[in-house]
Design a protein around this motif. Structure first.
Motif, PDB file in Angstrom:
ATOM      1  N   GLY A   1       1.126  -1.286   0.092  1.00  0.00           N
ATOM      2  CA  GLY A   1       0.209   0.292  -0.121  1.00  0.00           C
ATOM      3  C   GLY A   1       0.780   1.278   0.050  1.00  0.00           C
ATOM      4  N   LEU A   2       2.131   1.639   0.317  1.00  0.00           N
ATOM      5  CA  LEU A   2       2.925   2.470   0.728  1.00  0.00           C
ATOM      6  C   LEU A   2       3.386   2.734  -0.533  1.00  0.00           C
ATOM      7  CD1 LEU A   2       3.936   2.500   4.114  1.00  0.00           C
ATOM      8  CD2 LEU A   2       2.481   3.926   3.328  1.00  0.00           C
ATOM      9  N   SER A   3       3.970   1.781  -1.733  1.00  0.00           N
ATOM     10  CA  SER A   3       4.729   1.501  -2.942  1.00  0.00           C
ATOM     11  C   SER A   3       4.853   2.907  -3.492  1.00  0.00           C
ATOM     12  CB  SER A   3       4.717   0.494  -3.923  1.00  0.00           C
ATOM     13  OG  SER A   3       4.321  -0.820  -2.774  1.00  0.00           O
ATOM     14  N   GLN A   4       6.019   3.503  -3.528  1.00  0.00           N
ATOM     15  CA  GLN A   4       5.712   4.476  -4.470  1.00  0.00           C
ATOM     16  C   GLN A   4       5.986   4.226  -6.572  1.00  0.00           C
ATOM     17  OE1 GLN A   4       5.082   7.804  -3.303  1.00  0.00           O
ATOM     18  NE2 GLN A   4       4.460   6.205  -1.278  1.00  0.00           N
ATOM     19  N   GLY A   5       6.486   3.342  -6.174  1.00  0.00           N
ATOM     20  CA  GLY A   5       6.548   2.472  -7.936  1.00  0.00           C
ATOM     21  C   GLY A   5       6.594   1.423  -8.435  1.00  0.00           C
ATOM     22  N   ILE A   6       6.723   0.527  -9.365  1.00  0.00           N
ATOM     23  CA  ILE A   6       5.708  -0.858 -10.210  1.00  0.00           C
ATOM     24  C   ILE A   6       7.649  -2.063  -9.080  1.00  0.00           C
ATOM     25  CG2 ILE A   6       7.439  -0.261 -12.044  1.00  0.00           C
ATOM     26  CD1 ILE A   6       3.453  -1.413 -11.620  1.00  0.00           C
ATOM     27  N   GLY A   7       8.641  -1.242  -9.184  1.00  0.00           N
ATOM     28  CA  GLY A   7       9.571  -2.018  -8.674  1.00  0.00           C
ATOM     29  C   GLY A   7       9.370  -2.660  -7.221  1.00  0.00           C
ATOM     30  N   GLN A   8       9.087  -1.457  -6.723  1.00  0.00           N
ATOM     31  CA  GLN A   8       8.286  -1.550  -4.961  1.00  0.00           C
ATOM     32  C   GLN A   8       7.038  -2.882  -4.287  1.00  0.00           C
ATOM     33  OE1 GLN A   8       8.664   2.709  -3.067  1.00  0.00           O
ATOM     34  NE2 GLN A   8      10.065   3.125  -4.065  1.00  0.00           N
ATOM     35  N   LEU A   9       6.463  -2.447  -5.287  1.00  0.00           N
ATOM     36  CA  LEU A   9       4.908  -3.122  -5.342  1.00  0.00           C
ATOM     37  C   LEU A   9       5.628  -3.969  -5.622  1.00  0.00           C
ATOM     38  CD1 LEU A   9       1.816  -2.747  -5.143  1.00  0.00           C
ATOM     39  CD2 LEU A   9       1.625  -2.596  -7.446  1.00  0.00           C
ATOM     40  N   ILE A  10       5.849  -4.651  -6.971  1.00  0.00           N
ATOM     41  CA  ILE A  10       6.308  -5.743  -7.093  1.00  0.00           C
ATOM     42  C   ILE A  10       6.663  -6.713  -6.319  1.00  0.00           C
ATOM     43  CG2 ILE A  10       7.300  -8.224  -8.460  1.00  0.00           C
ATOM     44  CD1 ILE A  10       6.772  -5.207 -11.161  1.00  0.00           C
ATOM     45  N   ALA A  11       7.549  -6.413  -5.722  1.00  0.00           N
ATOM     46  CA  ALA A  11       9.029  -6.338  -4.402  1.00  0.00           C
ATOM     47  C   ALA A  11       7.156  -7.021  -3.342  1.00  0.00           C
ATOM     48  CB  ALA A  11       9.491  -6.121  -3.935  1.00  0.00           C
ATOM     49  N   ALA A  12       6.966  -6.290  -2.728  1.00  0.00           N
ATOM     50  CA  ALA A  12       6.078  -6.104  -1.095  1.00  0.00           C
ATOM     51  C   ALA A  12       4.686  -7.169  -1.973  1.00  0.00           C
ATOM     52  CB  ALA A  12       5.190  -4.293  -1.422  1.00  0.00           C
ATOM     53  N   ARG A  13       4.524  -7.422  -3.102  1.00  0.00           N
ATOM     54  CA  ARG A  13       3.421  -8.606  -3.827  1.00  0.00           C
ATOM     55  C   ARG A  13       4.136 -10.150  -3.490  1.00  0.00           C
ATOM     56  NH1 ARG A  13      -1.401  -9.016  -4.633  1.00  0.00           N
ATOM     57  NH2 ARG A  13      -0.830  -9.962  -6.023  1.00  0.00           N
ATOM     58  N   ALA A  14       5.798  -9.573  -3.704  1.00  0.00           N
ATOM     59  CA  ALA A  14       6.465 -11.376  -3.682  1.00  0.00           C
ATOM     60  C   ALA A  14       6.085 -11.565  -1.784  1.00  0.00           C
ATOM     61  CB  ALA A  14       7.776 -10.790  -4.222  1.00  0.00           C
ATOM     62  N   GLY A  15       6.533 -10.351  -1.250  1.00  0.00           N
ATOM     63  CA  GLY A  15       6.214 -10.969   0.059  1.00  0.00           C
ATOM     64  C   GLY A  15       5.060 -11.005   0.974  1.00  0.00           C
ATOM     65  N   GLN A  16       4.347 -10.559  -0.037  1.00  0.00           N
ATOM     66  CA  GLN A  16       2.525 -10.801   0.379  1.00  0.00           C
ATOM     67  C   GLN A  16       2.372 -12.805  -0.053  1.00  0.00           C
ATOM     68  OE1 GLN A  16      -0.205  -8.312  -1.614  1.00  0.00           O
ATOM     69  NE2 GLN A  16      -0.708  -8.526   0.340  1.00  0.00           N
ATOM     70  N   GLY A  17       2.554 -12.990  -1.261  1.00  0.00           N
ATOM     71  CA  GLY A  17       2.448 -14.250  -1.282  1.00  0.00           C
ATOM     72  C   GLY A  17       3.253 -15.528  -0.601  1.00  0.00           C
ATOM     73  N   LEU A  18       4.309 -15.066  -0.101  1.00  0.00           N
ATOM     74  CA  LEU A  18       5.004 -15.394   0.910  1.00  0.00           C
ATOM     75  C   LEU A  18       4.580 -15.894   2.580  1.00  0.00           C
ATOM     76  CD1 LEU A  18       7.762 -16.960   1.998  1.00  0.00           C
ATOM     77  CD2 LEU A  18       8.776 -14.942   2.821  1.00  0.00           C
ATOM     78  N   GLY A  19       3.536 -14.724   2.522  1.00  0.00           N
ATOM     79  CA  GLY A  19       2.709 -14.534   3.752  1.00  0.00           C
ATOM     80  C   GLY A  19       1.277 -15.786   3.545  1.00  0.00           C
TER      81      GLY A  19
END
Length: 532
Positions: A110-128
């Motif tokens: 939700g705090l992502s400022q760029g598409i790269g940050q969002l993709i990285a955070a989505r990877a973390g969501q998938g881990l959980g």
């Protein structure tokens, strides 16, 4: 429900360790598991209708599939690890750890400022989410015997259906609401995850079993690495690099090497993540293959159907979310009713046969949609898909668990979930590659046929709002290109579903272990279950 501390010495000892639960206590535990499952599934479905807006805001229509597949990739790669870690550290601790990882990653998205940050955070969501989806089924298997598991597994399948429809609806509402914005698509999952954590903390009490086991580090590296490299190839091939290129051949070689090494690692490991003996079980092999086919069709449709509804049909995110209502209704009815019938009769094979037939039919019907297709027709098509998913999803888990020894319950459950998520990630990546390639060529062909010069300054692809603002001739070309491309995407899903159907026919139906009748408050028996 007092905790017990016992030593594990094989399937019988593990089965004896199962505490006694009444029907009411099982429902309390189920409520926590369902909330966690809702959180995990909602994280993928809530962004389906918001994806066109998100990539339009952050930039990168060509990276749309990455936003979706990043979480599927890490979910897929981590699923077997969660099962093994729960054997070592305990189901409850690892389940709550997965919830914690998911909450932190959701806030980061939700705090992502760029598409790269969002993709990285989505990877973390998938881990959980990988831990939540796998361990919820494992815990259910710990507390309920196979014969009675159908009545509860149906509710778990219904949760998936609720998330499927609630996600697009919630996502569409959030995007359309001026006071919220797309970032709340990620924040909305946080309070549900916190409630699930508290419910599990209060109601789940499992025996503490001392297991003489260790983490299979080499196996973990090769299995997750092989899955990750395969997903990178499917996601980036044809976009970041050509299929006929050094990068393609390099990734193919790396994937093959890692897969071969994973076989060597698992054969030599003392406590393998995916024990080789599982692959000598024909039911596990077939349910895993069916799960791959189902995952490809299911996740591919979930991610790319909103593209058709918003770009081709011009619907708002909220309206496109409403169009998934027939899907969830079909899934809710069939998943709950099939579970009840399985518990009463002990027969289950007929349901996935009918289910995969419905999935294949739905994929063919979706491939026939055009720019002028009616909403009624679209609703009927997605309803058939929902019926197929409801008849198949939970039955595959049930069949695999029933054919496994109690000692292999976690590995079997996480293994089937792994292959389903792998199919989903492969479906999203492969369908995305097909869509991107086809859209580009169809748009170029459309401009040539119309005798119009293509506008300079970049691609005409963007968010639905941007496409809607294009001049009439160009807008029609883009929409026709998306329609033709999505027809191809859905058509590819037909043979995939048919392969799954053939695998269901080949699967042998084994008698479900456990009694067929039990009183409302009768505890789950603790007598050992026979090993098939």
């Amino acid at each position: 429900m007092a905790q017990a501390s016992v030593a594990s010495h094989g399937p019988a000892a593990s089965e004896q360790a199962r505490p006694q639960y009444t029907h009411r206590q099982i429902l309390e535990i189920l409520s926590g598991l369902m909330l966690a499952m809702l959180t995990a599934m909602l994280s993928n479905s809530v962004i389906a209708t918001a994806l066109p807006t998100i990539v339009g805001d952050l930039g990168g229509q060509d990276k749309l599939s990455w936003v979706a597949s990043a979480s599927l990739l890490t979910m897929t790669a981590s699923t077997p690890l969660w099962g093994k870690l729960s054997d070592i550290a305990g189901r409850k601790l690892m389940f709550q750890t997965a919830l914690g990882i998911f909450v932190i990653a959701s806030m980061g998205a939700g705090l992502s400022q760029g598409i790269g940050q969002l993709i990285a955070a989505r990877a973390g969501q998938g881990l959980g989410a990988g831990g939540l989806s796998a361990l919820a089924q494992v815990i259910l298997g710990d507390v309920v015997e196979p014969r009675q598991r159908g009545r509860y597994a149906g509710f778990m399948g219904a949760v998936f259906g609720v998330a499927t429809v609630a996600g697009p609806l919630v996502g569409g509402f959030i995007v359309d609401a001026d006071a919220l914005g797309w970032r709340w698509c990620f924040y909305v999952c946080v309070p549900i995850a916190i409630v699930a954590f508290l419910v599990i903390q209060r109601v789940l009490t499992l025996p503490k079993i001392r297991r003489d086991t260790r983490i299979d580090v080499f196996g973990a590296f090769t299995i997750t690495g092989g899955a990750a490299v395969l997903m990178l190839l499917l996601s980036m091939g044809g976009k970041q690099f050509a299929w006929n290129s050094v990068w393609t051949y390099g990734l193919v070689i790396a994937a093959v090497v890692l897969i071969v090494l994973s076989v060597v690692a698992e054969r030599g490991a003392r406590d393998p993540i995916l024990p080789p003996r599982l692959f000598r079980n024909p039911t596990f092999v077939l349910t895993s293959f069916i799960s791959i086919c189902l995952g490809m069709a299911m996740f591919g449709t979930m991610i790319y159907m909103p593209q058709y509804l918003q770009i081709v049909k011009g619907m708002s995110p909220t309206a496109s979310g409403l169009m998934t209502l027939p899907l969830v209704l079909g899934m809710l009815v069939t998943s709950t009713s099939s579970g009840q019938v399985v518990t009463r009769t002990g027969r289950y094979k007929l349901f996935p046969i009918a289910g995969m037939a419905c999935v294949a039919t739905a994929m063919f019907l979706l491939s026939r949609l055009h720019t002028d297709s009616s909403k009624v027709l679209i609703g009927v098509d997605v309803a058939i898909l929902g019926i197929g998913m409801g008849l198949t999803l939970q039955i595959m888990i049930l069949a695999a668990q029933n054919a496994a020894s109690t000692a292999d319950l976690a590995s079997t459950t996480s293994g089937v979930s792994f292959f389903r998520n792998l199919g989903g990630a492969m479906g999203v990546a492969a369908f995305g590659a097909i869509l991107t390639s086809r859209v580009a060529s169809e748009i170029a062909s459309g401009f040539r046929s119309a005798g119009i010069s293509r506008p300079s300054g970049g691609s005409t692809l963007g968010s639905p709002d941007e496409i809607a603002k294009l001049p009439q001739p160009i807008r029609d070309i883009v929409r026709d290109a998306f329609t033709s491309s999505l027809e191809t995407v859905f058509l590819v899903g037909v043979p995939v579903a048919l392969l799954g159907l053939l695998a269901v026919f080949a699967m042998k139906e084994l008698p479900l272990r456990g009694s067929s009748h039990r009183g409302k408050d009768t505890p789950t028996p603790t007598t050992p279950e026979p090993t098939p």
